[in-house]
Design a protein around this motif. Structure first.
Motif, PDB file in Angstrom:
ATOM      1  N   GLY A 248       8.117  22.945  57.087  1.00 57.99           N
ATOM      2  CA  GLY A 248       8.563  23.711  55.929  1.00 57.99           C
ATOM      3  C   GLY A 248       9.881  23.182  55.414  1.00 57.99           C
ATOM      4  O   GLY A 248      10.586  22.437  56.093  1.00 57.99           O
ATOM      5  N   ASP A 249      10.203  23.568  54.176  1.00 59.26           N
ATOM      6  CA  ASP A 249      11.445  23.101  53.558  1.00 59.26           C
ATOM      7  C   ASP A 249      12.675  23.496  54.356  1.00 59.26           C
ATOM      8  O   ASP A 249      13.581  22.708  54.551  1.00 59.26           O
ATOM      9  CB  ASP A 249      11.586  23.676  52.145  1.00 59.26           C
ATOM     10  N   SER A 250      12.700  24.720  54.823  1.00 50.59           N
ATOM     11  CA  SER A 250      13.867  25.206  55.540  1.00 50.59           C
ATOM     12  C   SER A 250      13.746  24.987  57.046  1.00 50.59           C
ATOM     13  O   SER A 250      14.622  25.408  57.791  1.00 50.59           O
ATOM     14  CB  SER A 250      14.083  26.688  55.242  1.00 50.59           C
ATOM     15  N   ARG A 251      12.644  24.362  57.485  1.00 47.53           N
ATOM     16  CA  ARG A 251      12.418  24.042  58.901  1.00 47.53           C
ATOM     17  C   ARG A 251      12.445  25.307  59.762  1.00 47.53           C
ATOM     18  O   ARG A 251      12.861  25.292  60.902  1.00 47.53           O
ATOM     19  CB  ARG A 251      13.446  23.024  59.413  1.00 47.53           C
ATOM     20  N   ARG A 252      11.978  26.424  59.203  1.00 47.85           N
ATOM     21  CA  ARG A 252      11.988  27.712  59.913  1.00 47.85           C
ATOM     22  C   ARG A 252      10.729  27.922  60.730  1.00 47.85           C
ATOM     23  O   ARG A 252      10.739  28.707  61.667  1.00 47.85           O
ATOM     24  CB  ARG A 252      12.117  28.858  58.896  1.00 47.85           C
ATOM     25  N   THR A 253       9.643  27.263  60.373  1.00 44.11           N
ATOM     26  CA  THR A 253       8.369  27.470  61.047  1.00 44.11           C
ATOM     27  C   THR A 253       8.206  26.457  62.174  1.00 44.11           C
ATOM     28  O   THR A 253       8.403  25.260  61.978  1.00 44.11           O
ATOM     29  CB  THR A 253       7.203  27.323  60.052  1.00 44.11           C
ATOM     30  N   LEU A 254       7.841  26.946  63.344  1.00 46.52           N
ATOM     31  CA  LEU A 254       7.535  26.060  64.465  1.00 46.52           C
ATOM     32  C   LEU A 254       6.029  25.830  64.475  1.00 46.52           C
ATOM     33  O   LEU A 254       5.254  26.752  64.216  1.00 46.52           O
ATOM     34  CB  LEU A 254       7.978  26.688  65.794  1.00 46.52           C
ATOM     35  N   CYS A 255       5.625  24.623  64.779  1.00 47.44           N
ATOM     36  CA  CYS A 255       4.207  24.270  64.792  1.00 47.44           C
ATOM     37  C   CYS A 255       3.871  23.663  66.158  1.00 47.44           C
ATOM     38  O   CYS A 255       4.514  22.710  66.601  1.00 47.44           O
ATOM     39  CB  CYS A 255       3.910  23.278  63.678  1.00 47.44           C
ATOM     40  N   VAL A 256       2.863  24.235  66.814  1.00 48.70           N
ATOM     41  CA  VAL A 256       2.435  23.772  68.132  1.00 48.70           C
ATOM     42  C   VAL A 256       1.172  22.938  67.984  1.00 48.70           C
ATOM     43  O   VAL A 256       0.147  23.436  67.528  1.00 48.70           O
ATOM     44  CB  VAL A 256       2.171  24.969  69.082  1.00 48.70           C
ATOM     45  N   ALA A 257       1.286  21.670  68.343  1.00 50.76           N
ATOM     46  CA  ALA A 257       0.144  20.741  68.367  1.00 50.76           C
ATOM     47  C   ALA A 257      -0.653  20.730  67.063  1.00 50.76           C
ATOM     48  O   ALA A 257      -1.835  20.418  67.059  1.00 50.76           O
ATOM     49  CB  ALA A 257      -0.775  21.069  69.542  1.00 50.76           C
ATOM     50  N   GLY A 258      -0.015  21.112  65.971  1.00 45.50           N
ATOM     51  CA  GLY A 258      -0.689  21.094  64.675  1.00 45.50           C
ATOM     52  C   GLY A 258      -1.739  22.180  64.490  1.00 45.50           C
ATOM     53  O   GLY A 258      -2.439  22.193  63.480  1.00 45.50           O
ATOM     54  N   VAL A 259      -1.874  23.101  65.462  1.00 43.64           N
ATOM     55  CA  VAL A 259      -2.926  24.121  65.363  1.00 43.64           C
ATOM     56  C   VAL A 259      -2.412  25.553  65.447  1.00 43.64           C
ATOM     57  O   VAL A 259      -3.187  26.492  65.314  1.00 43.64           O
ATOM     58  CB  VAL A 259      -4.025  23.921  66.436  1.00 43.64           C
ATOM     59  N   LEU A 260      -1.104  25.719  65.668  1.00 45.55           N
ATOM     60  CA  LEU A 260      -0.555  27.070  65.776  1.00 45.55           C
ATOM     61  C   LEU A 260       0.827  27.080  65.137  1.00 45.55           C
ATOM     62  O   LEU A 260       1.598  26.134  65.315  1.00 45.55           O
ATOM     63  CB  LEU A 260      -0.443  27.470  67.254  1.00 45.55           C
ATOM     64  N   THR A 261       1.132  28.133  64.385  1.00 48.83           N
ATOM     65  CA  THR A 261       2.457  28.257  63.795  1.00 48.83           C
ATOM     66  C   THR A 261       3.143  29.505  64.337  1.00 48.83           C
ATOM     67  O   THR A 261       2.497  30.488  64.669  1.00 48.83           O
ATOM     68  CB  THR A 261       2.410  28.335  62.259  1.00 48.83           C
ATOM     69  N   ILE A 262       4.469  29.415  64.418  1.00 50.16           N
ATOM     70  CA  ILE A 262       5.288  30.539  64.856  1.00 50.16           C
ATOM     71  C   ILE A 262       6.355  30.745  63.786  1.00 50.16           C
ATOM     72  O   ILE A 262       7.170  29.855  63.528  1.00 50.16           O
ATOM     73  CB  ILE A 262       5.959  30.277  66.224  1.00 50.16           C
ATOM     74  N   GLU A 263       6.327  31.922  63.174  1.00 47.81           N
ATOM     75  CA  GLU A 263       7.270  32.270  62.108  1.00 47.81           C
ATOM     76  C   GLU A 263       8.411  33.107  62.685  1.00 47.81           C
ATOM     77  O   GLU A 263       8.271  33.717  63.750  1.00 47.81           O
ATOM     78  CB  GLU A 263       6.550  33.076  61.022  1.00 47.81           C
ATOM     79  N   PRO A 264       9.552  33.164  61.976  1.00 50.43           N
ATOM     80  CA  PRO A 264      10.642  34.040  62.415  1.00 50.43           C
ATOM     81  C   PRO A 264      10.156  35.489  62.473  1.00 50.43           C
ATOM     82  O   PRO A 264       9.316  35.867  61.667  1.00 50.43           O
ATOM     83  CB  PRO A 264      11.698  33.880  61.313  1.00 50.43           C
ATOM     84  N   PRO A 265      10.626  36.264  63.406  1.00 46.03           N
ATOM     85  CA  PRO A 265      11.703  35.999  64.366  1.00 46.03           C
ATOM     86  C   PRO A 265      11.230  35.410  65.700  1.00 46.03           C
ATOM     87  O   PRO A 265      11.880  35.580  66.722  1.00 46.03           O
ATOM     88  CB  PRO A 265      12.348  37.367  64.565  1.00 46.03           C
ATOM     89  N   TYR A 266      10.119  34.714  65.692  1.00 51.75           N
ATOM     90  CA  TYR A 266       9.656  33.911  66.836  1.00 51.75           C
ATOM     91  C   TYR A 266       9.231  34.725  68.056  1.00 51.75           C
ATOM     92  O   TYR A 266       9.510  34.352  69.186  1.00 51.75           O
ATOM     93  CB  TYR A 266      10.716  32.868  67.225  1.00 51.75           C
ATOM     94  N   GLY A 267       8.526  35.812  67.824  1.00 47.62           N
ATOM     95  CA  GLY A 267       7.957  36.599  68.910  1.00 47.62           C
ATOM     96  C   GLY A 267       6.466  36.313  69.023  1.00 47.62           C
ATOM     97  O   GLY A 267       5.889  35.613  68.187  1.00 47.62           O
ATOM     98  N   PRO A 268       5.797  36.838  70.049  1.00 52.09           N
ATOM     99  CA  PRO A 268       4.358  36.610  70.229  1.00 52.09           C
ATOM    100  C   PRO A 268       3.535  37.060  69.013  1.00 52.09           C
ATOM    101  O   PRO A 268       2.546  36.425  68.664  1.00 52.09           O
ATOM    102  CB  PRO A 268       4.002  37.450  71.461  1.00 52.09           C
ATOM    103  N   GLU A 269       3.973  38.139  68.378  1.00 48.51           N
ATOM    104  CA  GLU A 269       3.243  38.658  67.216  1.00 48.51           C
ATOM    105  C   GLU A 269       3.435  37.817  65.957  1.00 48.51           C
ATOM    106  O   GLU A 269       2.762  38.026  64.956  1.00 48.51           O
ATOM    107  CB  GLU A 269       3.666  40.116  66.939  1.00 48.51           C
ATOM    108  N   ASN A 270       4.338  36.835  66.011  1.00 43.65           N
ATOM    109  CA  ASN A 270       4.602  35.966  64.872  1.00 43.65           C
ATOM    110  C   ASN A 270       3.833  34.652  64.948  1.00 43.65           C
ATOM    111  O   ASN A 270       4.083  33.732  64.187  1.00 43.65           O
ATOM    112  CB  ASN A 270       6.105  35.684  64.753  1.00 43.65           C
TER     113      ASN A 270
END
Length: 189
Positions: free
Chosen positions: A143-165
């Motif tokens: 992402g532009d702001s580099r806020r989203t984490l991406c795991v192996a190209g198949v899973l994303t983790i959005e803020p605030p980075y909990g299991p539900e995100n």
């Protein structure tokens, strides 16, 4: 390329019009980087002989669909989706300012996320990223702001980075990464 009468005085970089009867309109021929130039700007869009006006929240990189937001007087908002194939013209009406940009950026942010400062979110992201790397999980930022984490190209983790995100079509990976995040949160408390 013909410009409609109302767009004659608009600089070419700020407006375009599709040629009548063209199979693929000019909007569809543009690419994501060109569409991104319209993000967070107020535009006037003509599509299927109707005119729409609003702030561009995003443009879908596959379908070229445009999402417009209008802020209403009562404090609410309206969101309009315009199909990319129907777009005839797009004209920038207002470049916007930092306040509008921030309002649009945080429009669909979860309530959980608003409770954290940007610095806290950055710390949470970096901590989780290190934890996942320690557990040999391939992780990148996107992402532009580099806020989203991406795991192996198949899973994303959005803020605030909990299991539900977490979000993924692969339920096995989703469950395992959520368990890892839960373990990380338990260990860091």
């Amino acid at each position: 390329m013909q410009l409609q009468a109302g767009l004659r005085n608009v600089p070419r970089s700020r407006a375009f019009a599709a040629a009548p009867g063209s199979a693929m309109n000019e909007w569809m021929k543009k690419g994501p980087l060109e569409w991104q130039d319209y993000t967070y700007k107020e535009v006037r869009v003509t599509a299927s002989e109707k005119e729409y006006k609003g702030w561009v929240l995003t443009t879908d990189p596959v379908s070229a669909n445009i999402v417009l937001v209008n802020f209403l007087e009562d404090g609410s908002m309206s969101v309009t989706g315009i199909m990319g194939h129907a777009v005839q013209t797009v004209e920038t009406v207002n470049e916007g300012d930092h306040g509008v940009r921030e309002k649009l950026k945080h429009l669909f942010m979860s309530g959980d996320c608003k409770a954290y400062s940007p610095e806290d979110l950055e710390k949470r992201k970096n901590s989780l990223k290190k934890w996942l790397e320690k557990n040999h999980i391939p992780i990148t930022e996107q992402g532009d702001s580099r806020r989203t984490l991406c795991v192996a190209g198949v899973l994303t983790i959005e803020p605030p980075y909990g299991p539900e995100n977490c979000s993924s079509p692969n339920e096995i990976i989703l469950s395992r990464v959520q368990d890892l995040i839960q373990g990380h949160l338990a260990a860091s408390q």
